[in-house]
Design a protein around this motif. Structure first.
Motif, short mmCIF file in Angstrom:
data_model
loop_
_atom_site.label_atom_id
_atom_site.label_comp_id
_atom_site.label_asym_id
_atom_site.label_seq_id
_atom_site.Cartn_x
_atom_site.Cartn_y
_atom_site.Cartn_z
N PHE A 1 0.88 -1.18 0.00
CA PHE A 1 0.00 0.00 0.00
C PHE A 1 0.92 1.22 0.00
CE2 PHE A 1 -4.22 1.54 2.14
CZ PHE A 1 -4.40 2.42 1.10
N ILE A 2 1.05 1.82 -1.17
CA ILE A 2 2.00 2.93 -1.33
C ILE A 2 1.50 4.17 -0.61
CG2 ILE A 2 3.05 4.48 -3.05
CD1 ILE A 2 3.19 2.06 -4.92
N ALA A 3 2.38 4.83 0.10
CA ALA A 3 2.03 6.02 0.89
C ALA A 3 1.51 7.12 -0.03
CB ALA A 3 3.26 6.51 1.65
N PRO A 4 0.63 7.99 0.47
CA PRO A 4 0.09 9.05 -0.37
C PRO A 4 1.16 10.10 -0.70
CG PRO A 4 -0.63 9.32 1.90
CD PRO A 4 0.08 8.01 1.84
N THR A 5 0.88 10.90 -1.72
CA THR A 5 1.73 12.07 -1.96
C THR A 5 1.17 13.23 -1.14
OG1 THR A 5 0.40 12.60 -3.90
CG2 THR A 5 2.44 11.39 -4.27
N ILE A 6 1.99 14.23 -0.96
CA ILE A 6 1.54 15.38 -0.16
C ILE A 6 2.21 16.66 -0.65
CG2 ILE A 6 3.28 15.18 1.69
CD1 ILE A 6 0.91 15.85 3.65
N ALA A 7 1.46 17.76 -0.62
CA ALA A 7 2.01 19.08 -0.96
C ALA A 7 1.18 20.14 -0.24
CB ALA A 7 1.95 19.29 -2.47
N VAL A 8 1.71 21.35 -0.17
CA VAL A 8 0.97 22.46 0.44
C VAL A 8 0.95 23.62 -0.56
CG1 VAL A 8 1.39 21.92 2.88
CG2 VAL A 8 3.12 23.18 1.60
N ASP A 9 -0.07 24.47 -0.44
CA ASP A 9 -0.20 25.56 -1.43
C ASP A 9 0.59 26.80 -1.05
OD1 ASP A 9 -1.81 26.39 0.66
OD2 ASP A 9 -3.33 27.28 -0.64
N LYS A 10 1.09 26.86 0.18
CA LYS A 10 1.84 28.05 0.61
C LYS A 10 3.17 27.63 1.25
CE LYS A 10 -2.50 30.41 1.58
NZ LYS A 10 -3.48 29.32 1.66
N SER A 11 4.20 28.38 0.93
CA SER A 11 5.48 28.10 1.60
C SER A 11 5.53 28.84 2.93
CB SER A 11 6.65 28.49 0.71
OG SER A 11 6.57 29.87 0.41
N GLU A 12 4.85 30.00 2.97
CA GLU A 12 4.72 30.75 4.22
C GLU A 12 3.27 31.20 4.34
OE1 GLU A 12 7.59 33.83 4.83
OE2 GLU A 12 6.63 34.54 6.68
N VAL A 13 2.73 31.09 5.53
CA VAL A 13 1.33 31.45 5.73
C VAL A 13 1.21 32.36 6.95
CG1 VAL A 13 0.89 29.29 7.01
CG2 VAL A 13 -1.01 30.51 6.01
N LYS A 14 0.37 33.38 6.78
CA LYS A 14 0.13 34.30 7.88
C LYS A 14 -0.67 33.57 8.94
CE LYS A 14 -1.54 38.99 8.59
NZ LYS A 14 -2.24 40.11 7.96
N GLN B 1 8.80 27.19 11.63
CA GLN B 1 8.75 26.13 10.62
C GLN B 1 7.88 24.97 11.11
OE1 GLN B 1 10.56 26.16 7.54
NE2 GLN B 1 9.53 24.24 7.04
N HIS B 2 7.06 24.46 10.22
CA HIS B 2 6.22 23.31 10.55
C HIS B 2 6.27 22.30 9.41
CE1 HIS B 2 4.37 25.26 14.04
NE2 HIS B 2 4.51 26.37 13.33
N PHE B 3 5.89 21.09 9.74
CA PHE B 3 5.87 20.03 8.73
C PHE B 3 4.54 19.29 8.79
CE2 PHE B 3 10.34 20.69 9.63
CZ PHE B 3 10.86 20.76 8.36
N THR B 4 4.12 18.80 7.64
CA THR B 4 2.90 17.99 7.60
C THR B 4 3.17 16.72 6.81
OG1 THR B 4 0.57 17.96 6.97
CG2 THR B 4 2.03 19.26 5.58
N LYS B 5 2.47 15.67 7.20
CA LYS B 5 2.58 14.39 6.50
C LYS B 5 1.23 13.70 6.58
CE LYS B 5 4.55 12.28 10.64
NZ LYS B 5 5.67 11.61 11.28
N SER B 6 1.03 12.68 5.76
CA SER B 6 -0.28 12.02 5.77
C SER B 6 -0.11 10.51 5.60
CB SER B 6 -1.14 12.57 4.65
OG SER B 6 -0.58 12.25 3.39
N LYS B 7 -1.14 9.79 6.02
CA LYS B 7 -1.22 8.36 5.72
C LYS B 7 -2.67 8.03 5.44
CE LYS B 7 -1.25 6.98 10.61
NZ LYS B 7 -0.59 6.16 11.62
N VAL B 8 -2.88 6.89 4.78
CA VAL B 8 -4.22 6.55 4.31
C VAL B 8 -4.58 5.14 4.74
CG1 VAL B 8 -5.63 6.20 2.23
CG2 VAL B 8 -4.05 8.13 2.35
N THR C 1 7.34 14.34 3.95
CA THR C 1 6.83 15.50 4.67
C THR C 1 6.85 16.73 3.75
OG1 THR C 1 9.03 15.95 5.51
CG2 THR C 1 7.56 14.74 6.96
N ALA C 2 5.90 17.63 3.98
CA ALA C 2 5.87 18.92 3.27
C ALA C 2 6.04 20.00 4.32
CB ALA C 2 4.56 19.08 2.52
N GLY C 3 6.91 20.95 4.05
CA GLY C 3 7.20 21.99 5.04
C GLY C 3 6.56 23.32 4.72
N PHE C 4 6.27 24.10 5.72
CA PHE C 4 5.78 25.48 5.55
C PHE C 4 6.13 26.28 6.80
CE2 PHE C 4 2.11 25.25 8.39
CZ PHE C 4 1.86 23.89 8.46
N THR C 5 6.11 27.61 6.63
CA THR C 5 6.43 28.49 7.75
C THR C 5 5.18 29.28 8.13
OG1 THR C 5 8.63 28.69 6.83
CG2 THR C 5 8.04 30.29 8.51
#
Lengths: 349, 296
Positions: A192-205, A257-264, A276-280
């Protein structure tokens, strides 16, 4: 009296610590429960889960028990019953001539391995054998895929599988060792291949939403983790195309700095965590660039892959003075095993 | 009264100490990689070869290993068999330095590995013949394992040495690996890089052998008979790339698997152009001669 109270409090605290330890301990172990891959060997004479028979071991089954009146039941190379030599009782008709005895055919000894698993709908799936590409396929609309390799030697192999989502983003590598048995078909299921992940902002207010998205199987239950001082878990379902999108409110996150990851999870099976996908979180909002299709590091010849060519270039510079910056992956002025470890992390085959 | 209070306090602190130990034992389990030896028997005989496997247990996912093993004088290292190793690519193949008595190697497992009792290599050893014991130990400086991370982080290690009593006159059970298998199929590639061999064409290749392991590679440029023992990356002598290249992977039993790379730039094509040119020229001469004859 005071010492008695102190004693009672201490015992209470002790019990609390033990319970807390047990609780958090089990949390740790629960977090470690990830994807489970089943490996069964067809041809070793042992009927494993998912096999009807194995070689000469029919598990007590006969043609009669399979609903025929007579004949010889056998087992095929997929560990399924072969009923071609079973006969059913039929009304006698005109006497036909007896058929001649068939010539004996010695079946060639085949050592093979079959991989069954889930990726993303219509996604390209790549199988690596000992870190080199051995097969590729395209998953079905239900995200299921199957690949077979034959002509293998008996022995230990390291297999890895990865997929690419509908945006061309690669999943993390799912790697597992398999011991292949001579003359048998090894079946590896539950991939069961892990999901892909991305975020729409590199920095968020802080206080604004950030979109966390990716792809996995259709109708899977996605658990999205966002790390902070406390870890936030959110759940969402993938759509029919396997895509998921979660708008995460960044109000509870501190600046930095924060990181996000997912599983299904689907049907009792669960993937390991994605990359992991990173954002600030900060004072302004900056939209993220399109996720890069090329590996971040290790692609020394810039062909968007990390493979034997890159390994060979790095091997050329191993322990040599003044290596190029492209080969010195941790920028310490030398190419050593640390650089090879980083390269192995970004490996694509 | 005072003594009772002290006793109670001592009792309380003993209880707290016990709880802390308990909590430590249950919640703070160390996750380390373990390297250990697995001998074919607990006692080594002074007669015939003896096999000792080197194995790894990895609780965390790991992807790079370097090992240094000290071989005492009581033992002679005959061979290091890498056939069934989980290491996919060798950065340094096993080599034994007689002066330091160290067997060293390093390699990577791309994509990472997590598991137990996986083989790294098998040492074939022999005793010098006298009674006693031999202790195989790890050289801590040269033995490292890296986690499967983007930063090349070292994993914590548990290293278990092995003490082998030597029994004089005892004959070791012969453990022979019959290498029936050819090396695995492989596809060599031609490449060039401004940072390698002054941007000249080079060849890369690697494969595995599940029996005794790959012994060496040979590269033959143009003809199967003109071969040289080679290591990847290999600087090609024929930089025109207009000849076939044969790459032989030879295992320790002498089994060969040959991969062929066809000419990247066909010299035959240019030879054909010459032939076509000559034919056209001859044809033109023939036509001209015929016209001349007709005029006459």
């Amino acid at each position: 009296m005071a010492s008695k109270n102190f004693h009672v409090i201490l015992i209470g605290v002790s019990i609390f610590i033990i319970i807390a330890a047990a609780f958090f301990g089990s949390e740790v172990f629960a977090a470690e429960i990830t994807a489970t891959i089943k490996i069964t060997v067809c041809g070793d004479g042992v009927i494993a889960s998912g096999e009807q028979c194995d070689g000469g071991n029919l598990g007590g089954a006969t043609c009669t028990s399979r609903g025929f009146s007579a004949g010889a039941l056998s087992c095929n190379s997929s560990c399924e019953f072969n009923v071609s030599a079973c006969t059913s009782a039929t009304a006698p008709s005109g006497g036909g001539g007896g058929g001649g005895g068939g010539g004996g055919i010695i079946a060639p000894v085949v050592t093979s391995i079959v991989f069954d698993g889930r990726a993303y709908p219509k996604s390209a799936v790549t199988l690596l054998k000992d870190a080199q590409i051995a097969a590729t396929t395209v998953a079905g609309t239900d995200s299921n895929f199957q690949m077979t390799l034959s002509g293998l030697s008996a022995g230990n192999y390291i297999f890895s599988v990865y997929s690419e989502d509908n945006r061309g983003i690669r999943s993390s590598l799912l790697t597992f060792p398999v011991s292949v048995t001579f003359g048998a078909t090894t079946k590896v299921s539950g991939i069961f291949i892990a999901p892909t992940i991305a975020v729409d902002k590199s920095e968020v207010k802080r206080g604004e939403n950030i979109a966390i998205f990716g792809q996995s199987v259709p109708n899977g239950e996605v658990t999205i983790s966002v790390n902070s001082e406390a870890e936030f878990f959110n759940k969402i379902k993938t759509d029919a195309s396997g895509a998921y999108l979660y708008n995460f409110d960044t109000s509870p996150l501190e600046n930095g700095q924060h990181f996000t990851k997912s599983k299904v999870a689907l049907g009792g099976e669960i993937t390991s965590f994605s990359k992991t996908a990173g954002f600030t979180v900060g004072a302004k909002t900056v939209m993220a660039e399109e996720p890069k299709k090329a590996p971040e590091k290790g692609d020394l010849n810039s062909d968007k892959r990390v493979n034997l060519v890159d390994f060979s270039v790095a091997a050329y510079w191993y322990k040599r003075p003044s290596p190029p910056t492209s080969a010195d992956l941790n920028n310490d002025g030398k190419v050593n095993l640390v650089d090879f470890s980083i390269m192995a992390f970004y490996w694509t085959g | 009264m005072k003594t009772k209070e002290i006793k109670i306090k001592n009792y309380n602190f003993a209880l707290l100490f016990f709880v802390i130990i308990l909590v430590f034992c249950f919640s703070n389990r160390t996750q380390a990689a373990r390297l250990y030896f697995e001998p074919q028997e607990a006692v080594i005989g002074s007669e015939k070869d003896f096999s000792v496997g080197l194995k790894v247990d990895a609780e965390n996912q790991i992807n790079a290993i370097s090992v240094g093993i000290f071989i005492p004088l009581e033992i002679a290292l005959i061979d290091a068999v890498i056939g069934n190793s989980i290491i996919n690519f060798w950065v340094e193949k096993p080599s034994f330095d007689e002066s330091s008595r160290l067997l060293t190697f390093s390699g990577i497992i791309p994509g990472g590995f997590q598991g137990e009792k996986e083989p790294l290599l098998t040492m074939k050893i022999k005793t010098a013949g006298q009674e006693g014991k031999a202790i195989l130990t790890f050289n801590k400086e040269k033995t490292k394992i890296y986690l499967h991370t983007s930063e090349g982080v070292e994993d914590s290690l548990e290293l278990e040495s092995l003490t082998l009593p030597i029994s004089k006159g005892k004959e070791n059970i012969s453990v022979e690996i019959i290498d029936r298998y050819l090396p695995e199929d492989f596809k060599p590639e031609i490449s060039r890089d401004p940072n390698v061999f002054e941007n000249k064409w080079f060849l890369i290749f690697a494969t595995q052998d599940k029996g005794l392991g790959i012994d060496h590679y040979e590269v033959c440029e143009g003809s199967k008979t003109k071969c040289a023992i080679a290591e990847s990356p290999y600087l090609l002598q024929n930089q025109k790339l207009n000849k076939k290249i044969f790459v032989k992977a030879v295992d320790k039993s002498g089994n060969e698997k040959v991969a062929v790379i066809l000419p990247q730039k066909s010299s035959l094509r240019y030879q054909n152009y010459w032939i076509v040119g000559i034919i056209i020229a001859l044809g033109a001469i023939a036509i001209a001669a015929r016209r001349k004859i007709k005029k006459l």
